[in-house]
Scaffold this active site. Sequence first.
Site, PDB file in Angstrom:
ATOM      1  N   GLU A 231      54.069   2.164 -17.095  1.00 36.59           N
ATOM      2  CA  GLU A 231      55.216   1.519 -16.469  1.00 36.59           C
ATOM      3  C   GLU A 231      55.204   0.041 -16.833  1.00 36.59           C
ATOM      4  O   GLU A 231      54.142  -0.553 -17.038  1.00 36.59           O
ATOM      5  CB  GLU A 231      55.133   1.647 -14.957  1.00 36.59           C
ATOM      6  N   GLU A 232      56.389  -0.544 -16.823  1.00 32.57           N
ATOM      7  CA  GLU A 232      56.508  -1.968 -17.139  1.00 32.57           C
ATOM      8  C   GLU A 232      55.802  -2.838 -16.108  1.00 32.57           C
ATOM      9  O   GLU A 232      55.524  -4.005 -16.371  1.00 32.57           O
ATOM     10  CB  GLU A 232      57.981  -2.371 -17.249  1.00 32.57           C
ATOM     11  N   SER A 233      55.527  -2.282 -14.933  1.00 32.26           N
ATOM     12  CA  SER A 233      54.948  -3.039 -13.828  1.00 32.26           C
ATOM     13  C   SER A 233      53.428  -3.137 -13.957  1.00 32.26           C
ATOM     14  O   SER A 233      52.703  -2.969 -12.982  1.00 32.26           O
ATOM     15  CB  SER A 233      55.336  -2.377 -12.517  1.00 32.26           C
TER      16      SER A 233
ATOM     17  N   THR B  78      60.792   5.515 -11.637  1.00 32.27           N
ATOM     18  CA  THR B  78      59.700   4.596 -11.307  1.00 32.27           C
ATOM     19  C   THR B  78      58.738   5.219 -10.293  1.00 32.27           C
ATOM     20  O   THR B  78      59.167   5.832  -9.320  1.00 32.27           O
ATOM     21  CB  THR B  78      60.312   3.308 -10.725  1.00 32.27           C
TER      22      THR B  78
ATOM     23  N   SER C 205      48.427  -2.186  -2.430  1.00 28.52           N
ATOM     24  CA  SER C 205      48.373  -2.576  -3.836  1.00 28.52           C
ATOM     25  C   SER C 205      48.435  -4.083  -4.067  1.00 28.52           C
ATOM     26  O   SER C 205      47.567  -4.816  -3.619  1.00 28.52           O
ATOM     27  CB  SER C 205      49.489  -1.852  -4.574  1.00 28.52           C
ATOM     28  N   HIS C 206      49.506  -4.524  -4.738  1.00 31.86           N
ATOM     29  CA  HIS C 206      49.611  -5.928  -5.152  1.00 31.86           C
ATOM     30  C   HIS C 206      50.151  -6.820  -4.044  1.00 31.86           C
ATOM     31  O   HIS C 206      50.277  -8.023  -4.238  1.00 31.86           O
ATOM     32  CB  HIS C 206      50.544  -5.996  -6.363  1.00 31.86           C
TER      33      HIS C 206
ATOM     34  N   THR D  61      57.952   4.142  -3.012  1.00 32.59           N
ATOM     35  CA  THR D  61      57.525   4.398  -4.387  1.00 32.59           C
ATOM     36  C   THR D  61      56.067   4.868  -4.430  1.00 32.59           C
ATOM     37  O   THR D  61      55.693   5.705  -5.239  1.00 32.59           O
ATOM     38  CB  THR D  61      57.656   3.113  -5.241  1.00 32.59           C
TER      39      THR D  61
ATOM     40  N   ASP E   4      44.772  -0.368  -9.842  1.00 32.52           N
ATOM     41  CA  ASP E   4      45.494   0.516 -10.765  1.00 32.52           C
ATOM     42  C   ASP E   4      46.349  -0.241 -11.787  1.00 32.52           C
ATOM     43  O   ASP E   4      46.839   0.349 -12.734  1.00 32.52           O
ATOM     44  CB  ASP E   4      46.317   1.583 -10.024  1.00 32.52           C
ATOM     45  N   ARG E   5      46.534  -1.551 -11.589  1.00 28.39           N
ATOM     46  CA  ARG E   5      47.342  -2.315 -12.559  1.00 28.39           C
ATOM     47  C   ARG E   5      46.451  -3.113 -13.504  1.00 28.39           C
ATOM     48  O   ARG E   5      45.283  -3.356 -13.195  1.00 28.39           O
ATOM     49  CB  ARG E   5      48.249  -3.300 -11.828  1.00 28.39           C
TER      50      ARG E   5
ATOM     51  N   ARG F  55      65.277  -5.817  -8.534  1.00 27.35           N
ATOM     52  CA  ARG F  55      64.633  -5.976  -9.838  1.00 27.35           C
ATOM     53  C   ARG F  55      65.692  -5.776 -10.923  1.00 27.35           C
ATOM     54  O   ARG F  55      66.435  -4.795 -10.888  1.00 27.35           O
ATOM     55  CB  ARG F  55      63.524  -4.946 -10.027  1.00 27.35           C
TER      56      ARG F  55
ATOM     57  N   ARG G 213      54.214   1.774   3.236  1.00 27.98           N
ATOM     58  CA  ARG G 213      53.738   0.392   3.268  1.00 27.98           C
ATOM     59  C   ARG G 213      54.504  -0.382   4.319  1.00 27.98           C
ATOM     60  O   ARG G 213      55.737  -0.361   4.342  1.00 27.98           O
ATOM     61  CB  ARG G 213      53.892  -0.273   1.905  1.00 27.98           C
TER      62      ARG G 213
ATOM     63  N   ASP H 219      44.428  -2.741  -5.574  1.00 30.57           N
ATOM     64  CA  ASP H 219      43.770  -1.431  -5.526  1.00 30.57           C
ATOM     65  C   ASP H 219      43.283  -0.957  -6.892  1.00 30.57           C
ATOM     66  O   ASP H 219      42.859   0.193  -7.030  1.00 30.57           O
ATOM     67  CB  ASP H 219      44.702  -0.394  -4.902  1.00 30.57           C
TER      68      ASP H 219
ATOM     69  N   LYS I 263      48.541   6.372   1.511  1.00 29.18           N
ATOM     70  CA  LYS I 263      49.220   7.426   0.761  1.00 29.18           C
ATOM     71  C   LYS I 263      48.296   8.616   0.585  1.00 29.18           C
ATOM     72  O   LYS I 263      47.072   8.481   0.612  1.00 29.18           O
ATOM     73  CB  LYS I 263      49.745   6.894  -0.566  1.00 29.18           C
TER      74      LYS I 263
ATOM     75  N   LYS J 269      47.606   5.406 -12.396  1.00 33.32           N
ATOM     76  CA  LYS J 269      47.455   4.380 -13.407  1.00 33.32           C
ATOM     77  C   LYS J 269      46.097   3.741 -13.189  1.00 33.32           C
ATOM     78  O   LYS J 269      45.542   3.811 -12.103  1.00 33.32           O
ATOM     79  CB  LYS J 269      48.600   3.376 -13.362  1.00 33.32           C
TER      80      LYS J 269
ATOM     81  N   ASP K 127      44.904  -5.436 -10.006  1.00 34.07           N
ATOM     82  CA  ASP K 127      45.563  -5.747  -8.732  1.00 34.07           C
ATOM     83  C   ASP K 127      44.713  -5.334  -7.526  1.00 34.07           C
ATOM     84  O   ASP K 127      43.554  -4.937  -7.681  1.00 34.07           O
ATOM     85  CB  ASP K 127      46.944  -5.094  -8.676  1.00 34.07           C
TER      86      ASP K 127
HETATM   87  C1  VG1 Z   1      56.477  -1.037  -7.980  1.00 32.81           C
HETATM   88  C2  VG1 Z   1      56.611  -0.864  -9.476  1.00 32.81           C
HETATM   89  C3  VG1 Z   1      56.328   0.580  -9.861  1.00 32.81           C
HETATM   90  C4  VG1 Z   1      54.944   0.978  -9.350  1.00 32.81           C
HETATM   91  C5  VG1 Z   1      54.859   0.734  -7.860  1.00 32.81           C
HETATM   92  C6  VG1 Z   1      53.483   1.006  -7.306  1.00 32.81           C
HETATM   93  O1  VG1 Z   1      57.425  -0.241  -7.317  1.00 32.81           O
HETATM   94  O2  VG1 Z   1      57.890  -1.236  -9.904  1.00 32.81           O
HETATM   95  O3  VG1 Z   1      56.424   0.713 -11.250  1.00 32.81           O
HETATM   96  O4  VG1 Z   1      54.683   2.334  -9.607  1.00 32.81           O
HETATM   97  O5  VG1 Z   1      55.177  -0.635  -7.573  1.00 32.81           O
HETATM   98  O6  VG1 Z   1      52.522   0.225  -7.952  1.00 32.81           O
HETATM   99  P1  VG1 Z   1      58.817  -0.839  -6.756  1.00 32.81           P
HETATM  100  O7  VG1 Z   1      59.487   0.317  -6.072  1.00 32.81           O
HETATM  101  O8  VG1 Z   1      58.461  -1.952  -5.835  1.00 32.81           O
HETATM  102  O9  VG1 Z   1      59.559  -1.336  -7.936  1.00 32.81           O
HETATM  103  V1  VG1 Z   1      51.146  -0.214  -7.098  1.00 32.81           V
HETATM  104  O10 VG1 Z   1      50.162  -0.994  -8.111  1.00 32.81           O
HETATM  105  O11 VG1 Z   1      51.847  -0.816  -5.794  1.00 32.81           O
HETATM  106  O12 VG1 Z   1      50.440   1.228  -6.529  1.00 32.81           O
HETATM  107 CO    CO Z   2      48.287  -1.077  -7.365  1.00 33.07          CO
END
Ligand code: VG1
Ligand code: CO
Length: 544
Positions: free
Chosen positions: A364-366, A345, A113-114, A18, A282-283, A497, A22, A280, A126, A377, A278
């Site tokens: 996004e909902e995330s 997504t 990221s998270h 996504t 972006d959240r 999910r 990773r 990095d 990336k 983001k 988070d």
């Molecule tokens: C998750 C979220 C998605 C987001 C992605 C990267 O992906 O659902 O909405 O864009 O993380 O966010 P997945 O495939 O695990 O559902 V981040 O903050 O990791 O750059």
């Molecule tokens: Co992130």
Amino acid sequence: MEPQRIATTPFEGQRPGTSGLRKKVKVFQQPHYLENFVQAIFDTQVDLKGGVLVVGGDGRYFNREAIQVILRMAAANGVRKVLVGRGGIFSTPAVSCVIRKYKTQGGIVLSASHNPGGPHEDFGIKFNAANGGPAPESVTNAIYERTRTIDVYRTLDTPPLDLDTLGSTQLGDLLVEVVDPVTDYATLMESLFDFNAIHQLFNSGIFRMRFDAMSAVTGPYALKILEDRLGAPPGTVMNAQPKEDFGGGHPDPNLAHAEELVALTEGTDGLDFGAASDGDGDRNMILGKDFFVTPSDSLAILAANAHLTPGYTSGIRGIARSMPTSQAADRVAERMGIECFETPTGWKFFGNLLDAGRITICGEESFGTGSDHVREKDGLWAVLFWLNLLAVRQQSVADIVTDHWHRFGRNFYTRHDYEAVDLAAAEGLMDHLRILLPGLPGTQLGDFTVTYADDFAYTDPIDGSRSEHQGIRIGFENGTRIVYRLSGTGTEGATLRVYLEFFEPDPSRHQRETQEAMQPLTLIARELAQIEARTGRREPNVIT
Ligand code: VG1
Ligand code: CO
């Protein structure tokens, strides 16, 4: 300083998910693993030769080593200049900002990221394109294809560079410039929001907030912007020092992982405003006193109120949301008479719409919201946006959200995650659902009648590219939905999910507790997918 050509052989599984590649740190530490992927970037992104590249990461374990590898390889591959954040630090939105401001040929972001960091945890890489956004699938596919046949990479045999002192150093023919990672980003934020109004809010003496940087990358950004420029009291930013292991926690801003912050907003002495970002940067999570704003509502509210902030006074052109994000934003778009797009997504799917000027705000909902100011983001952007609204509207977070529900109705929404389940079981569950799809429309599940059931596919309206298998959607009357997806960012087994949503127009029913109100739909979703029988899990392990 002659470039070296090092023979190598391909690794399995270097397909970006996504958001980039990773894997566990241990995987990245294998000899040639990182190098192969980086060489695949240089081999396929030919504009980087003679061009400028931005490099930085969220400071997690292995960040510095990875940057040294990338710098040597950039030099050996003919890159003219690299802009690297001091200490190897750059938040994801700041990389996007810098790529755009200096019109570079792209950037490399190092982050998972998270996901947790440390020697036994996760790392990620990336590539972001010249528009500042995560590479589209055509590019990530090309990089992946290259990793499957790679047999040589180029590097230099040089000692590590000093990343902690601002200024320029020559590395072979490459100029490496260590830059302050915060300045350009802070300047951009100042151009979008009413810093005077926010400053006055902090000065009023009646407004109390905390921002939780979760020991991750936003610490230095939040200190500079919130405390230095906007005059928030010292201590407003919690966990402000970026750490390689994020203090042992999940740098994931949600109700489960930002417990300390959540507790500070609760009870009679609760803060007026709480926010977190988070790993990095972006959240974002937005909290009021005893109040959690779902990211889907936040997107809708920012869109509906954008005209109140200086950066968006002339209004917004369109909105986009990822497919599983609630349809609250659609209602705003409809009322405003602007376009609304539903994308797969991942932020990379917003890039073309933003570049073409079709949308201004997306989310996004995330816990992700952003706009056309960058192509990622942006966590702090959302926090500043909310602060600007609070300063202008002079209302509490809860009042702003409740008022929004009154005007538009409420989309009740939740996401249930089943993490680290057996991969084959998770894939079996999705296959089972796919087989059910054609027979579902018209059938009755509990009190609900299925109106459509499909495996979401998206055709990009700008370049016509097609992305399939982006999640199973089961729709009922009045916008009620169940969505199932497997995560594309995890590094262990699979994560299922399940996204649940229903619409409630009646204000007297807006204050219901979400999980309770969702119970009938939750049971249908579990039963239909045979979650317990197939995964052995009775309950999700994270609910947001
Ligand atoms: C998750 C979220 C998605 C987001 C992605 C990267 O992906 O659902 O909405 O864009 O993380 O966010 P997945 O495939 O695990 O559902 V981040 O903050 O990791 O750059
Ligand atoms: Co992130």
